[in-house]
Structure formats: C-alpha cells, structure tokens
Design a protein around this motif. Structure first.
Motif, PDB file in Angstrom:
ATOM      1  N   PHE A  11     -10.207  -5.821 -11.374  1.00  0.00           N
ATOM      2  CA  PHE A  11      -9.078  -5.287 -11.144  1.00  0.00           C
ATOM      3  C   PHE A  11      -7.997  -5.959 -10.181  1.00  0.00           C
ATOM      4  O   PHE A  11      -6.930  -6.018 -10.559  1.00  0.00           O
ATOM      5  CB  PHE A  11      -9.301  -3.667 -10.714  1.00  0.00           C
ATOM      6  N   GLU A  12      -8.693  -6.425  -9.079  1.00  0.00           N
ATOM      7  CA  GLU A  12      -7.910  -7.013  -8.392  1.00  0.00           C
ATOM      8  C   GLU A  12      -7.342  -8.304  -8.678  1.00  0.00           C
ATOM      9  O   GLU A  12      -6.076  -8.729  -8.588  1.00  0.00           O
ATOM     10  CB  GLU A  12      -8.539  -7.495  -6.907  1.00  0.00           C
ATOM     11  N   ASP A  13      -7.910  -9.225  -9.595  1.00  0.00           N
ATOM     12  CA  ASP A  13      -7.652 -10.146 -10.258  1.00  0.00           C
ATOM     13  C   ASP A  13      -6.578 -10.050 -11.246  1.00  0.00           C
ATOM     14  O   ASP A  13      -5.656 -10.965 -11.301  1.00  0.00           O
ATOM     15  CB  ASP A  13      -8.964 -11.110 -10.692  1.00  0.00           C
ATOM     16  N   VAL A  14      -6.701  -9.224 -12.086  1.00  0.00           N
ATOM     17  CA  VAL A  14      -6.017  -8.902 -13.086  1.00  0.00           C
ATOM     18  C   VAL A  14      -4.929  -8.166 -13.001  1.00  0.00           C
ATOM     19  O   VAL A  14      -3.450  -8.393 -13.483  1.00  0.00           O
ATOM     20  CB  VAL A  14      -6.645  -8.266 -14.426  1.00  0.00           C
ATOM     21  N   LEU A  15      -4.773  -7.125 -12.316  1.00  0.00           N
ATOM     22  CA  LEU A  15      -3.801  -6.220 -12.037  1.00  0.00           C
ATOM     23  C   LEU A  15      -3.379  -6.411 -10.413  1.00  0.00           C
ATOM     24  O   LEU A  15      -2.290  -5.500 -10.259  1.00  0.00           O
ATOM     25  CB  LEU A  15      -4.160  -4.746 -12.443  1.00  0.00           C
ATOM     26  N   GLY A  16      -4.191  -6.836  -9.589  1.00  0.00           N
ATOM     27  CA  GLY A  16      -3.552  -6.697  -8.236  1.00  0.00           C
ATOM     28  C   GLY A  16      -3.770  -5.375  -7.585  1.00  0.00           C
ATOM     29  O   GLY A  16      -3.287  -5.034  -6.670  1.00  0.00           O
ATOM     30  N   MET A  17      -4.718  -4.658  -7.762  1.00  0.00           N
ATOM     31  CA  MET A  17      -4.884  -3.292  -7.500  1.00  0.00           C
ATOM     32  C   MET A  17      -6.484  -2.832  -7.657  1.00  0.00           C
ATOM     33  O   MET A  17      -7.142  -3.576  -8.715  1.00  0.00           O
ATOM     34  CB  MET A  17      -4.051  -1.869  -7.886  1.00  0.00           C
ATOM     35  N   SER A  18      -6.862  -1.722  -6.944  1.00  0.00           N
ATOM     36  CA  SER A  18      -8.194  -1.470  -6.976  1.00  0.00           C
ATOM     37  C   SER A  18      -8.378  -0.644  -8.238  1.00  0.00           C
ATOM     38  O   SER A  18      -7.355   0.072  -8.811  1.00  0.00           O
ATOM     39  CB  SER A  18      -8.577  -0.377  -5.799  1.00  0.00           C
ATOM     40  N   PRO A  19      -9.796  -0.474  -8.790  1.00  0.00           N
ATOM     41  CA  PRO A  19     -10.182   0.305  -9.921  1.00  0.00           C
ATOM     42  C   PRO A  19      -9.510   1.657  -9.680  1.00  0.00           C
ATOM     43  O   PRO A  19      -8.704   2.429 -10.710  1.00  0.00           O
ATOM     44  CB  PRO A  19     -11.538   0.160 -10.167  1.00  0.00           C
ATOM     45  N   MET A  20     -10.150   2.188  -8.437  1.00  0.00           N
ATOM     46  CA  MET A  20      -9.616   3.728  -8.220  1.00  0.00           C
ATOM     47  C   MET A  20      -8.074   4.132  -8.175  1.00  0.00           C
ATOM     48  O   MET A  20      -7.561   4.958  -8.710  1.00  0.00           O
ATOM     49  CB  MET A  20     -10.233   4.054  -6.821  1.00  0.00           C
ATOM     50  N   GLN A  21      -7.343   2.990  -7.632  1.00  0.00           N
ATOM     51  CA  GLN A  21      -5.927   3.353  -7.541  1.00  0.00           C
ATOM     52  C   GLN A  21      -5.374   3.231  -9.046  1.00  0.00           C
ATOM     53  O   GLN A  21      -4.517   3.839  -9.442  1.00  0.00           O
ATOM     54  CB  GLN A  21      -5.215   2.051  -6.800  1.00  0.00           C
ATOM     55  N   TYR A  22      -5.887   2.224 -10.068  1.00  0.00           N
ATOM     56  CA  TYR A  22      -5.486   2.242 -11.185  1.00  0.00           C
ATOM     57  C   TYR A  22      -5.829   3.331 -12.152  1.00  0.00           C
ATOM     58  O   TYR A  22      -4.996   3.939 -12.783  1.00  0.00           O
ATOM     59  CB  TYR A  22      -6.053   1.068 -11.865  1.00  0.00           C
ATOM     60  N   LEU A  23      -7.103   3.953 -12.069  1.00  0.00           N
ATOM     61  CA  LEU A  23      -7.359   5.126 -12.832  1.00  0.00           C
ATOM     62  C   LEU A  23      -6.347   6.406 -12.228  1.00  0.00           C
ATOM     63  O   LEU A  23      -5.944   7.027 -13.169  1.00  0.00           O
ATOM     64  CB  LEU A  23      -8.769   5.561 -12.449  1.00  0.00           C
ATOM     65  N   ARG A  24      -6.205   6.595 -11.149  1.00  0.00           N
ATOM     66  CA  ARG A  24      -5.281   7.602 -10.798  1.00  0.00           C
ATOM     67  C   ARG A  24      -3.999   7.529 -11.267  1.00  0.00           C
ATOM     68  O   ARG A  24      -3.163   8.449 -11.967  1.00  0.00           O
ATOM     69  CB  ARG A  24      -5.279   7.781  -9.123  1.00  0.00           C
ATOM     70  N   LEU A  25      -3.358   6.156 -11.100  1.00  0.00           N
ATOM     71  CA  LEU A  25      -2.080   5.977 -11.518  1.00  0.00           C
ATOM     72  C   LEU A  25      -1.980   6.228 -13.329  1.00  0.00           C
ATOM     73  O   LEU A  25      -0.953   6.755 -13.663  1.00  0.00           O
ATOM     74  CB  LEU A  25      -1.777   4.353 -11.450  1.00  0.00           C
ATOM     75  N   ILE A  26      -2.941   5.722 -13.998  1.00  0.00           N
ATOM     76  CA  ILE A  26      -3.080   5.903 -15.471  1.00  0.00           C
ATOM     77  C   ILE A  26      -2.883   7.436 -15.689  1.00  0.00           C
ATOM     78  O   ILE A  26      -2.209   7.916 -16.669  1.00  0.00           O
ATOM     79  CB  ILE A  26      -4.179   5.528 -15.989  1.00  0.00           C
ATOM     80  N   ARG A  27      -3.665   8.113 -15.214  1.00  0.00           N
ATOM     81  CA  ARG A  27      -3.910   9.634 -15.270  1.00  0.00           C
ATOM     82  C   ARG A  27      -2.388  10.241 -14.852  1.00  0.00           C
ATOM     83  O   ARG A  27      -2.036  11.378 -15.538  1.00  0.00           O
ATOM     84  CB  ARG A  27      -5.052  10.148 -14.682  1.00  0.00           C
ATOM     85  N   LEU A  28      -1.763   9.881 -13.741  1.00  0.00           N
ATOM     86  CA  LEU A  28      -0.647  10.536 -13.343  1.00  0.00           C
ATOM     87  C   LEU A  28       0.437  10.279 -14.409  1.00  0.00           C
ATOM     88  O   LEU A  28       1.370  11.263 -14.527  1.00  0.00           O
ATOM     89  CB  LEU A  28      -0.189  10.290 -11.953  1.00  0.00           C
ATOM     90  N   ASN A  29       0.486   9.044 -14.878  1.00  0.00           N
ATOM     91  CA  ASN A  29       1.623   8.669 -15.752  1.00  0.00           C
ATOM     92  C   ASN A  29       1.452   9.257 -16.977  1.00  0.00           C
ATOM     93  O   ASN A  29       2.380   9.585 -17.618  1.00  0.00           O
ATOM     94  CB  ASN A  29       1.676   7.069 -15.846  1.00  0.00           C
ATOM     95  N   GLY A  30       0.319   9.370 -17.414  1.00  0.00           N
ATOM     96  CA  GLY A  30      -0.148  10.222 -18.809  1.00  0.00           C
ATOM     97  C   GLY A  30       0.136  11.711 -18.604  1.00  0.00           C
ATOM     98  O   GLY A  30       0.829  12.284 -19.363  1.00  0.00           O
ATOM     99  N   ALA A  31       0.095  12.317 -17.343  1.00  0.00           N
ATOM    100  CA  ALA A  31       0.331  13.736 -17.092  1.00  0.00           C
ATOM    101  C   ALA A  31       2.114  13.707 -17.103  1.00  0.00           C
ATOM    102  O   ALA A  31       2.445  14.861 -17.792  1.00  0.00           O
ATOM    103  CB  ALA A  31      -0.038  14.260 -15.817  1.00  0.00           C
TER     104      ALA A  31
END
Length: 330
Positions: free
Chosen positions: A260-280
């Motif tokens: 996650f850090e190499d491909v997106l520049g963020m942690s998995p936990m941060q990404y998972l929360r962002l995906i769910r918040l944007n989906g909501a």
C-alpha cells in the motif's frame, strides 16, 4: 475491479463522443469529488477524496473535431479510477506537481502520462492540483504523424504510462493548451485550433522516451492492492480489518503495508477507512430518494459506532452526513 493497469476485454458502453459539439469552452465546478469525476465528457470515472476538507473542483473543457482538451483542478488529494473511450489516446500534463501517481508509479516532475482508450487506469493526485488533458482519436493522431513524418513507436506508446520529454517541448505544449482554453478573442476555427495542437504534440512525441516497463514485483504489489479494494467493496457492510485482509490475500502484515505504501503512498488501514467513507458519501447523496436514514447508510458501510462515523465523516468531507443527504447536485 480489474487491476488499474489492465485493459478491458470488452468495450465499455460509451456514448458517441462530441455529439452536438459547438467547439465552445465549457466550464463547470463541483463541491464533491465523485460529482466532479462525472463532469468530464465521455469518460468513465470514479473519484475518492483522500485529504480532509471541503472539496472544490473546476473543469474547463474544449471539444474539437477529433480531440478533447481540458484543464482540471482539484482542491483535495484524490484517488481516481479513469477510463476514456475506445480508439483514443489520453495524454496528461500536470502543471507543477511531481507527486502524481499513475497505476502506483510516481510520474515525475517533467514527464507526461499516457494511456490508450478503453483501458482502466488509476491516478492518485495531491491537494491543490491542476492537470491538462488531451484525448485524441487514434486514427487522427496516426494520420497527422504520417503527414508530418514523425517517427513514433505506436506499439510502445500504447503500452506506456509515463514518457519523458524535452522540457522546452513540454512547456510549449502547456502554453498551447492554456491558450486554447482561454476565451480571449483569439482564433476560433476548430480545425485550425486542432492542427496547432497536433503539431505541438507531435513535435514533443517525436523526441520522447518511454519509461521502462514496471518490474514483476511491482506488478504483484499492484495486484494485491487491487484485490484488497475488491474485497472491501464486495463486503462493504463489514468492517474488514487488516489481519482479515492478510488472511484473505495470503500475505503478511508487513507485505501488505509495503504494497500500500509503495502503490498508493498510504497505509492499508487508512485506505480501507477512506474507501468506506467515500462509499458511504456516494450512498448518502442518493439516500433521500430511497427513503434511507444516515444510520442505514452507515451500517451498510460497516460503521456501527455512529458517533465515530459522524466525526470521521465530518473531518474528511467538511460537512456532516446529514448535510450530504440534503445536497442536491444534479
């Protein structure tokens, strides 16, 4: 969802580009990232907001006989899933930032990004970002190159993500694009405008160098990130944890973190929360028409502690969940 760098096996259902084209500059603004994604004509896009604060996006777009030209500005960092119509090439020129990621790769300060049509790709862009885009029909570009005697490796270009160009040529192209998107009383003939831009673009491509192919190890990291996103979206009513992801993907926690850090520049936990918040948020903006409550939507995206959901939502988007339900944008 297919990995961001993969081309579709079948063509997506695009409307015919440029129907009713008047060759006039179209400007539009939006205050939601995903609404902004749908303002670009004839693209298939989905945007997730990454950084905290109210979003503001602007778009200036010009449609020419065989081309689309635009300048897009976004106030917040955004993860973008993008795909343009078939039989075309997209070229992307960030104005200044060297922090753009295309399919996980940092593009660099003086590069130009390129992807063929009908081929999904992913961008991660920083806050306060501006990018010029050119979409041109493949046949028009091929014919113009043949007439001008330009030597371009088309097979290599079709597989490229990043091309390195002469900085003076890049600056010249940026200036040409800026001039085309200004209503300053200059040349308004669409064919002449298109020819000027084609000449400038071909001069740049004639001396460009395609960045080398990504390594197999980086491709594996891309696939892991894509599979993680698929799992989250397929089970969005569950708060999938990092250990659960590792178990499902057969990787260690350290490997997942590195991917996650190499491909997106963020942690998995941060990404998972962002995906769910944007989906909501997408769900909330449609909820009033479906007679859903904020609590219904929160639960559907795995947020069982409503006060925490409301707090996290407000921090990311700059408004409460209930305010999003009342926002009418279409």
């Amino acid at each position: 969802m297919a990995p961001a760098s993969s081309c579709h096996a079948t063509s997506m259902a695009f409307d015919a580009p440029f129907v009713g084209n008047t060759h006039q500059i179209r400007t539009v603004e939006a205050f939601d990232a995903d609404e902004h994604a749908h303002n670009l004509t004839d693209w298939e896009q989905s945007y997730d907001q990454i950084t905290r604060g109210r979003f503001h996006g602007t778009l200036a777009e010009l449609q020419l006989p065989q081309m689309q030209v635009f300048r897009e500005c976004t106030s917040q960092a955004v993860r973008q899933s993008c795909c343009v119509w078939p039989d075309a090439f997209w070229f992307g020129l960030p104005e200044q930032s060297d922090q753009t990621r295309i399919n996980g790769r940092l593009a660099g300060a003086h590069a130009i990004m390129v992807r063929p049509g009908d081929c999904e790709f992913e961008l991660v862009t920083p806050p306060d970002y501006a990018i010029y885009g050119i979409v041109i029909r493949r046949n028009a570009l091929l014919q113009a190159a043949e007439l001008s005697g330009s030597r371009i490796d088309w097979a290599q270009l079709a597989c490229a993500e990043v091309i390195h160009v002469d900085n003076n040529s890049r600056t010249s192209l940026l200036q040409t694009l800026a001039g085309l998107l200004q209503n300053d009383g200059g040349c308004t003939d669409p064919d002449l405008r298109q020819q000027v831009l084609l000449n400038t673009l071909l001069a740049l491509l004639d001396t460009s160098a395609v960045d080398g192919a990504v390594s197999s190890s980086f491709q594996r990291r891309q696939r892991i990130v894509a599979k993680a996103r698929d799992l989250v979206l397929a089970h969005h009513d569950q708060a999938i944890t990092v250990p659960k992801l590792c178990e499902q993907l057969f990787v260690s926690r350290r490997t997942l973190q590195y991917c996650f850090e190499d491909v997106l520049g963020m942690s998995p936990m941060q990404y998972l929360r962002l995906i769910r918040l944007n989906g909501a948020r997408r769900h909330l903006r449609q909820a009033s028409a479906k007679s859903l409550t904020v609590q219904d939507v929160a639960a559907d995206w795995g947020f069982w502690h409503f006060s925490q959901f409301s707090s996290d939502y407000r921090k990311l988007f700059g408004q409460s969940p209930s305010q999003s339900m009342l926002t009418k944008t279409h």
